[in-house]
Design a protein around this motif. Structure first.
Motif, mmCIF file in Angstrom:
data_model
loop_
_atom_site.group_PDB
_atom_site.id
_atom_site.type_symbol
_atom_site.label_atom_id
_atom_site.label_comp_id
_atom_site.label_asym_id
_atom_site.label_seq_id
_atom_site.Cartn_x
_atom_site.Cartn_y
_atom_site.Cartn_z
ATOM 1 N N ALA A 1 0.801 -1.229 0.000
ATOM 2 C CA ALA A 1 0.000 0.000 0.000
ATOM 3 C C ALA A 1 0.834 1.279 0.000
ATOM 4 C CB ALA A 1 -0.982 0.023 1.158
ATOM 5 N N LEU B 1 -0.046 3.694 -2.821
ATOM 6 C CA LEU B 1 -1.213 4.543 -2.579
ATOM 7 C C LEU B 1 -0.827 5.775 -1.766
ATOM 8 C CD1 LEU B 1 -3.808 1.779 -1.707
ATOM 9 C CD2 LEU B 1 -3.603 3.048 -3.840
ATOM 10 N N THR B 2 0.005 5.582 -0.782
ATOM 11 C CA THR B 2 0.472 6.709 0.031
ATOM 12 C C THR B 2 1.308 7.662 -0.807
ATOM 13 O OG1 THR B 2 0.476 5.310 1.998
ATOM 14 C CG2 THR B 2 1.742 7.358 2.100
#
Length: 70
Positions: free
Chosen positions: A43, A46-47
């Motif tokens: 993830a 996404l950050t």
């Protein structure tokens, strides 16, 4: 997935091979280099997209506003 894509400055402006800003070109997310090298934490893309996307959007807006005023 780039693992070392484009070099940017703190305003998310793309830096060329001569270390000069390319006017009007901004990058965010997976296109940004220097974040991941040997592993990809889940993830984190996404950050990266959220953080650098906000920076790039704000910088692009300022660039467009200045270009319109000129």
């Amino acid at each position: 997935f780039t693992f070392g894509g484009l070099r940017i400055n703190t305003d998310a402006q793309v830096i060329d091979t001569n270390h000069d800003v390319i006017p009007g070109l901004f990058a965010a997310g997976e296109m940004v280099g220097g974040i991941f090298y040997f592993n990809y934490p889940g993830a984190s893309g996404l950050t990266s997209g959220a953080v650098f996307g906000r920076l790039a959007g704000r910088s692009a807006g300022r660039f467009a506003k200045a270009a319109r005023a000129a």
